[in-house]
Design a protein around this motif. Structure first.
Motif, PDB file in Angstrom:
ATOM      1  N   ALA A   1       0.827  -1.212   0.000  1.00 15.41           N
ATOM      2  CA  ALA A   1       0.000   0.000   0.000  1.00 15.41           C
ATOM      3  C   ALA A   1       0.860   1.261   0.000  1.00 15.41           C
ATOM      4  O   ALA A   1       0.542   2.238  -0.667  1.00 15.41           O
ATOM      5  N   ALA A   2       2.002   1.217   0.724  1.00 14.68           N
ATOM      6  CA  ALA A   2       2.894   2.381   0.807  1.00 14.68           C
ATOM      7  C   ALA A   2       3.945   2.383  -0.300  1.00 14.68           C
ATOM      8  O   ALA A   2       4.724   3.324  -0.406  1.00 14.68           O
ATOM      9  N   GLN A   3       3.981   1.301  -1.124  1.00 12.72           N
ATOM     10  CA  GLN A   3       5.000   1.140  -2.168  1.00 12.72           C
ATOM     11  C   GLN A   3       6.401   1.320  -1.567  1.00 12.72           C
ATOM     12  O   GLN A   3       7.238   2.036  -2.098  1.00 12.72           O
ATOM     13  N   ASP A   4       6.652   0.617  -0.459  1.00 14.17           N
ATOM     14  CA  ASP A   4       7.886   0.724   0.316  1.00 14.17           C
ATOM     15  C   ASP A   4       8.859  -0.409  -0.030  1.00 14.17           C
ATOM     16  O   ASP A   4       8.785  -1.504   0.536  1.00 14.17           O
ATOM     17  N   THR A   5       9.784  -0.137  -0.956  1.00 16.92           N
ATOM     18  CA  THR A   5      10.751  -1.161  -1.357  1.00 16.92           C
ATOM     19  C   THR A   5      11.734  -1.487  -0.232  1.00 16.92           C
ATOM     20  O   THR A   5      12.224  -2.609  -0.156  1.00 16.92           O
ATOM     21  N   SER A   6      12.003  -0.539   0.642  1.00 20.56           N
ATOM     22  CA  SER A   6      13.005  -0.762   1.697  1.00 20.56           C
ATOM     23  C   SER A   6      12.603  -1.910   2.624  1.00 20.56           C
ATOM     24  O   SER A   6      13.465  -2.627   3.129  1.00 20.56           O
ATOM     25  N   ARG A   7      11.312  -2.116   2.843  1.00 18.31           N
ATOM     26  CA  ARG A   7      10.866  -3.215   3.708  1.00 18.31           C
ATOM     27  C   ARG A   7      11.072  -4.563   3.019  1.00 18.31           C
ATOM     28  O   ARG A   7      11.376  -5.552   3.666  1.00 18.31           O
ATOM     29  N   LEU A   8      10.893  -4.592   1.704  1.00 18.27           N
ATOM     30  CA  LEU A   8      11.025  -5.862   0.986  1.00 18.27           C
ATOM     31  C   LEU A   8      12.481  -6.275   0.795  1.00 18.27           C
ATOM     32  O   LEU A   8      12.802  -7.458   0.853  1.00 18.27           O
TER      33      LEU A   8
ATOM     34  N   ALA B   1      12.047  -6.315  -5.646  1.00 12.67           N
ATOM     35  CA  ALA B   1      11.123  -5.617  -4.745  1.00 12.67           C
ATOM     36  C   ALA B   1      10.251  -4.635  -5.519  1.00 12.67           C
ATOM     37  O   ALA B   1       9.034  -4.566  -5.304  1.00 12.67           O
ATOM     38  N   GLU B   2      10.855  -3.889  -6.426  1.00  9.63           N
ATOM     39  CA  GLU B   2      10.088  -2.923  -7.227  1.00  9.63           C
ATOM     40  C   GLU B   2       9.058  -3.630  -8.097  1.00  9.63           C
ATOM     41  O   GLU B   2       7.921  -3.179  -8.223  1.00  9.63           O
ATOM     42  N   ARG B   3       9.459  -4.770  -8.690  1.00  6.64           N
ATOM     43  CA  ARG B   3       8.535  -5.528  -9.539  1.00  6.64           C
ATOM     44  C   ARG B   3       7.384  -6.098  -8.707  1.00  6.64           C
ATOM     45  O   ARG B   3       6.227  -6.070  -9.104  1.00  6.64           O
ATOM     46  N   LEU B   4       7.702  -6.598  -7.512  1.00  7.18           N
ATOM     47  CA  LEU B   4       6.666  -7.136  -6.626  1.00  7.18           C
ATOM     48  C   LEU B   4       5.647  -6.064  -6.256  1.00  7.18           C
ATOM     49  O   LEU B   4       4.437  -6.298  -6.305  1.00  7.18           O
TER      50      LEU B   4
END
Length: 191
Positions: free
Chosen positions: A103-110, A121-124
């Motif tokens: 929901a937050a489009q937060d790549t750092s968590r992935l 992560a960006e693709r996911l």
């Protein structure tokens, strides 16, 4: 298809568990989010499952909550994401955290999850946007437990609006089980 197993927990060796169902042992791979919440050996356990057949193997994946299984199913639909990566993601983040990251489009968590790089992560996040978040995370509401999230999801699936479901959920005790919570919420919504 095997959708659910109920039996005695015979072995626990991450990421595998062995569930004895009336004398038949099922080897089930589980994410660490499920593994940490399993009862002690010899106790009764119920796992929601996803059965995957490949040319070289028949694999069974297990989850304690419907939310985890739905997250797993959405993840493996993405091209290039197999069950191994989906399990790694659900081991590093619980399903609520994954939905919030989407929901937050937060790549750092992935990218904190081992095996997930920045491009993956960006693709996911791109592929899950609009799929995972509406099912698992209601905007403006943060479930305090997987039970509450499952109750909320069940009420929405029964046709209640997000607002009605959230109001019914707020009136429930925090430690309510899923089945009792749904019953109590339906009673309050019927008034």
């Amino acid at each position: 298809m095997i959708a659910r197993l109920t039996g005695l927990l015979a072995e626990k060796q991450p990421p595998f568990v062995l569930v004895d169902v009336n004398g038949v042992g099922y080897e089930v791979q589980v994410p660490m989010s499920t593994f940490y919440n399993l009862p002690e050996l010899g106790a009764k356990v119920t796992l929601l499952t996803q059965f995957i057949v490949r040319e070289d193997a028949q694999l069974l994946y297990g989850f304690l909550t419907a939310m985890e299984r739905e997250s797993f199913r959405e993840l493996i639909k993405i091209s290039g994401v197999g069950p191994r990566i989906a399990l790694a993601l659900l081991s590093g983040l619980n399903s609520n955290e994954l939905a919030q990251a989407v929901a937050a489009q937060d790549t750092s968590r992935l990218v904190k999850v081992p095996g997930i790089g920045k491009k993956t992560a960006e693709r996911l996040l791109l592929e899950l946007k609009g799929k995972l978040a509406p099912v698992l995370a209601t905007p403006g509401f943060a479930a305090t437990s997987d039970n509450q999230a499952d109750i909320l999801q069940a009420l929405i699936a029964l046709g209640y609006s997000d607002k009605e479901a959230q109001l019914a959920l707020k009136a429930l005790p925090a430690d309510v089980s899923v089945s009792d919570g749904i019953k109590q919420a339906l009673k309050s919504l019927a008034r």
